[in-house]
Enzyme design. Structure first.
Site, PDB file in Angstrom:
ATOM      1  N   CYS A 104       2.276  44.270  -7.182  1.00 43.15           N
ATOM      2  CA  CYS A 104       1.342  44.618  -6.213  1.00 43.15           C
ATOM      3  C   CYS A 104       1.137  43.438  -5.027  1.00 43.15           C
ATOM      4  O   CYS A 104       1.087  42.447  -5.755  1.00 43.15           O
ATOM      5  CB  CYS A 104       0.050  45.183  -6.766  1.00 43.15           C
ATOM      6  SG  CYS A 104      -1.139  45.968  -5.497  1.00 43.15           S
ATOM      7  N   CYS A 120      -6.221  42.020  -5.703  1.00 41.08           N
ATOM      8  CA  CYS A 120      -7.580  42.283  -5.855  1.00 41.08           C
ATOM      9  C   CYS A 120      -8.121  41.477  -7.001  1.00 41.08           C
ATOM     10  O   CYS A 120      -7.355  41.413  -7.913  1.00 41.08           O
ATOM     11  CB  CYS A 120      -7.986  43.858  -6.249  1.00 41.08           C
ATOM     12  SG  CYS A 120      -7.609  44.940  -4.804  1.00 41.08           S
ATOM     13  N   CYS A 154      -7.731  50.953 -16.666  1.00 38.79           N
ATOM     14  CA  CYS A 154      -7.705  50.585 -15.031  1.00 38.79           C
ATOM     15  C   CYS A 154      -7.519  49.130 -15.047  1.00 38.79           C
ATOM     16  O   CYS A 154      -8.089  48.464 -15.452  1.00 38.79           O
ATOM     17  CB  CYS A 154      -8.786  51.091 -14.619  1.00 38.79           C
ATOM     18  SG  CYS A 154      -8.832  52.927 -14.504  1.00 38.79           S
ATOM     19  N   GLU A 181       4.453  50.364 -15.774  1.00 36.23           N
ATOM     20  CA  GLU A 181       3.749  50.859 -16.795  1.00 36.23           C
ATOM     21  C   GLU A 181       3.292  52.254 -16.229  1.00 36.23           C
ATOM     22  O   GLU A 181       3.000  52.557 -15.218  1.00 36.23           O
ATOM     23  CB  GLU A 181       2.560  50.088 -17.093  1.00 36.23           C
ATOM     24  CG  GLU A 181       3.045  48.720 -17.824  1.00 36.23           C
ATOM     25  CD  GLU A 181       2.232  47.578 -18.164  1.00 36.23           C
ATOM     26  OE1 GLU A 181       2.534  46.646 -18.841  1.00 36.23           O
ATOM     27  OE2 GLU A 181       1.094  47.830 -17.920  1.00 36.23           O
ATOM     28  N   CYS A 234      -0.959  58.553 -15.634  1.00 32.21           N
ATOM     29  CA  CYS A 234      -1.425  57.568 -14.799  1.00 32.21           C
ATOM     30  C   CYS A 234       0.027  56.870 -14.638  1.00 32.21           C
ATOM     31  O   CYS A 234       0.637  56.498 -15.272  1.00 32.21           O
ATOM     32  CB  CYS A 234      -2.470  56.683 -15.277  1.00 32.21           C
ATOM     33  SG  CYS A 234      -2.521  55.237 -14.262  1.00 32.21           S
ATOM     34  N   CYS A 273      -8.346  42.673 -10.710  1.00 33.82           N
ATOM     35  CA  CYS A 273      -7.294  43.429 -11.251  1.00 33.82           C
ATOM     36  C   CYS A 273      -6.008  42.652 -11.806  1.00 33.82           C
ATOM     37  O   CYS A 273      -5.811  41.797 -11.254  1.00 33.82           O
ATOM     38  CB  CYS A 273      -6.673  44.378 -10.177  1.00 33.82           C
ATOM     39  SG  CYS A 273      -5.544  45.728 -10.522  1.00 33.82           S
TER      40      CYS A 273
HETATM   41  N1  SAH Z   1      -3.774  50.429  -5.517  1.00 34.50           N
HETATM   42  C1  SAH Z   1      -4.652  51.545  -5.738  1.00 34.50           C
HETATM   43  C2  SAH Z   1      -3.920  52.039  -7.162  1.00 34.50           C
HETATM   44  C3  SAH Z   1      -4.340  51.162  -8.398  1.00 34.50           C
HETATM   45  S1  SAH Z   1      -5.648  52.283  -9.153  1.00 34.50           S
HETATM   46  C4  SAH Z   1      -6.045  51.282  -5.899  1.00 34.50           C
HETATM   47  O1  SAH Z   1      -6.302  50.226  -5.721  1.00 34.50           O
HETATM   48  O2  SAH Z   1      -6.568  52.348  -5.867  1.00 34.50           O
HETATM   49  C5  SAH Z   1      -6.370  51.229 -10.467  1.00 34.50           C
HETATM   50  C6  SAH Z   1      -7.617  51.539  -9.985  1.00 34.50           C
HETATM   51  O3  SAH Z   1      -8.505  50.763 -11.329  1.00 34.50           O
HETATM   52  C7  SAH Z   1      -8.349  51.146  -9.056  1.00 34.50           C
HETATM   53  O4  SAH Z   1      -9.650  51.623  -8.721  1.00 34.50           O
HETATM   54  C8  SAH Z   1      -8.702  49.560  -9.300  1.00 34.50           C
HETATM   55  O5  SAH Z   1      -9.823  49.041  -8.607  1.00 34.50           O
HETATM   56  C9  SAH Z   1      -9.250  49.688 -10.672  1.00 34.50           C
HETATM   57  N2  SAH Z   1      -9.016  48.697 -11.549  1.00 34.50           N
HETATM   58  C10 SAH Z   1      -8.435  47.262 -11.097  1.00 34.50           C
HETATM   59  N3  SAH Z   1      -8.812  46.452 -12.039  1.00 34.50           N
HETATM   60  C11 SAH Z   1      -9.902  47.112 -12.712  1.00 34.50           C
HETATM   61  C12 SAH Z   1     -10.236  46.565 -13.910  1.00 34.50           C
HETATM   62  N4  SAH Z   1     -10.232  45.358 -14.581  1.00 34.50           N
HETATM   63  N5  SAH Z   1     -11.350  47.388 -14.785  1.00 34.50           N
HETATM   64  C13 SAH Z   1     -11.516  48.637 -14.242  1.00 34.50           C
HETATM   65  N6  SAH Z   1     -10.982  49.313 -13.243  1.00 34.50           N
HETATM   66  C14 SAH Z   1     -10.046  48.499 -12.522  1.00 34.50           C
END
Ligand code: SAH
Length: 348
Positions: free
Chosen positions: A114, A118, A339, A94, A107, A121
Site C-alpha cells: 500500500c 496510515c 483489520c 492476503e 475480505c 495499519c
Molecule cells: N485502504 C482502504 C482499505 C483498507 S481497509 C482503507 O483504508 O479504507 C482496512 C480497514 O481497517 C480500514 O478502515 C483501516 O483504517 C482499518 N485498520 C487499519 N489498521 C487497523 C488496525 N490496526 N486495527 C483496526 N483497524 C485497522
C-alpha cells in the site's frame, strides 16, 4: 521475463472479439471463451472443451492465464480464515473469510502492499508493490467462495475491499473485478453485498458518484479533527476533511447510497468525548452509518486499543444522539487476519 504473452484476463471482451475477427474465427467464440474465463473460472485453455483444438492452440500461442493461487490457510479460534495468496511466484496478498451468524464475508485485497502509510495499519508499513489485476481480484473472491462452499456448505454473502491496498488507487481494475463478480457473465452476485473501503481519495469519490455505482462505499475516517487526522493518516494532508465532506455529500446526493464511516478507536488519540462530538458534527449532513472498530495490535505502531470504559462512553454519546452506530469487535486477531493486520512479508 519468462512469460511475455498477455494475460487473456487483462483484455476486454471487445479486444477478444477483434482477436477472433483478425484470425478469421467465428464471433460466437468470444462469449464461449468469456464464459469459461469468468463464469466457470477455468485457468487452462485445454479445459475450454467447446472450443476447437485449433482455436485453443491459437489462444495458447497468443495469451497466458496467470491466476492468483492459495499458498496457505490459517484458521483462527473464532472461525476466521486467513488466506495467503501467491502471485508472480513470490508476491503475496492476503484475504480473509469471516463467518458470522447469517453472513459469510470475504475480505479481499486490491494492491500488493500500500502507498498510504496510515500510522496504525500494518499494511501501511509496506511499500506499494503493484496493483492487482481484475482477474487477481476476482480470483480471491472465487477461491474464498469455493472454500466457503466446501467448509460451510454456503456461498459467501458479502465482499469487502478491506484487505491490503487502497481500492480507489487501483480503481479501474477494482471496477472491472466488481463487474465480473456482479455480472451474469461471471458470479452474478448483487453489488449491494459489496463494500469498497477507502482512506478518502476525494477525486475518486466524486468520480464514483458520477458512475452510478452498484456497490457500497466505506470511508476510513478515524478522526474528524484536522491535525489529528493529519498525524495518523498521510492522505489527509492532500485530501482534507472539508474536501472529504464535500465529496461525500456529493456522493450521497448523486447515488442515494449512505456511506459507512470506519473509526478505529486509538487510546488517547481519537477516543475522547470531544472527538466523538467532532465525529457527529462531521457526519451531520451526510446520511451515513458509523462502524466503530476495535484497534488490532500492530507491531511498532505505538498505538493501543481504547479501554472498555472509554469505548463505551464514545459509543453511548453517539447512540444518545441518534447516530446509526455499531461497535465492530475484532475478528481473527490471533492469526493476524484482523483489520489492519494484513502485512505478510513471508518468503516463499
Ligand atoms: N485502504 C482502504 C482499505 C483498507 S481497509 C482503507 O483504508 O479504507 C482496512 C480497514 O481497517 C480500514 O478502515 C483501516 O483504517 C482499518 N485498520 C487499519 N489498521 C487497523 C488496525 N490496526 N486495527 C483496526 N483497524 C485497522
Amino acid at each position: 521475463m519468462k512469460n511475455s504473452k498477455k494475460d487473456i484476463r487483462c483484455i476486454t471482451k471487445e479486444e477478444l472479439g477483434r482477436f477472433f475477427q483478425d484470425h478469421k474465427r467465428p464471433s460466437f467464440r468470444v462469449q464461449q471463451v468469456w464464459d469459461w474465463l469468468w463464469r466457470h473460472h477455468v485457468l487452462d485453455f485445454n479445459q475450454m472443451t467447446n472450443i476447437s483444438t485449433v482455436e485453443r492452440k491459437l489462444l495458447k500461442e497468443h495469451f497466458s492465464i496467470t491466476p492468483l493461487r492459495i499458498h496457505t490457510l490459517k484458521k483462527g479460534a473464532d472461525g476466521t480464515v486467513k488466506f495467503l495468496f501467491v502471485l508472480d511466484k513470490d508476491k503475496i496478498v492476503e484475504g480473509v473469510l469471516i463467518p458470522q451468524l447469517n453472513r459469510l464475508t470475504a475480505c479481499i485485497s486490491s494492491q500488493v502492499g500500500c502507498s498510504l502509510a496510515c500510522k496504525f495499519c500494518a499494511t501501511g508499513q509496506l511499500k506499494l508493490y503493484r496493483n492487482l489485476t481484475a482477474g487477481e481480484i476476482y480470483d480471491q473472491v472465487v477461491l474464498i467462495n469455493q472454500y466457503s462452499i466446501k467448509k460451510f456448505k454456503k456461498s459467501i454473502t458479502n465482499i469487502v475491499f478491506m484487505g491490503m491496498g487502497e481500492p480507489l488507487l487501483n480503481f479501474k481494475n477494482v471496477l472491472t473485478g466488481i463487474h465480473y463478480i456482479t455480472n451474469s457473465d461471471g458470479m452474478g452476485m448483487s453489488g449491494k453485498r459489496i463494500t469498497v473501503s477507502t482512506v478518502g481519495v476525494v477525486k475518486m469519490i466524486r468520480k464514483i458518484a458520477e458512475l452510478n455505482p452498484n456497490f457500497n462505499l466505506a470511508v476510513s475516517l478515524h478522526s474528524a479533527h484536522e491535525q489529528k487526522r493529519n498525524q495518523i493518516m498521510e492522505i489527509n494532508k492532500t485530501n482534507n476533511l472539508k474536501e472529504l465532506k464535500g465529496a461525500l455529500q456529493y456522493f450521497y446526493e448523486k447515488t442515494k447510497i449512505k456511506p459507512t464511516f470506519e473509526y478505529v478507536l486509538l487510546k488517547g488519540v481519537n477516543d475522547s468525548q470531544e472527538d466523538a462530538k467532532l465525529l457527529m458534527d462531521f457526519c451531520k449532513n451526510i446520511p451515513s452509518k458509523i462502524n466503530l472498530i476495535e484497534y488490532n495490535s500492530v507491531p511498532n505502531s505505538g498505538y493501543e486499543k481504547s479501554d472498555v470504559k472509554t469505548t463505551d462512553r464514545f459509543l453511548k454519546l453517539l447512540t444518545k444522539n441518534n447516530i446509526l452506530v455499531k461497535l465492530r469487535r475484532s475478528r481473527g486477531e490471533d492469526i493476524g487476519a484482523a483489520c489492519g493486520q494484513l502485512a505478510t512479508q513471508q518468503k516463499l
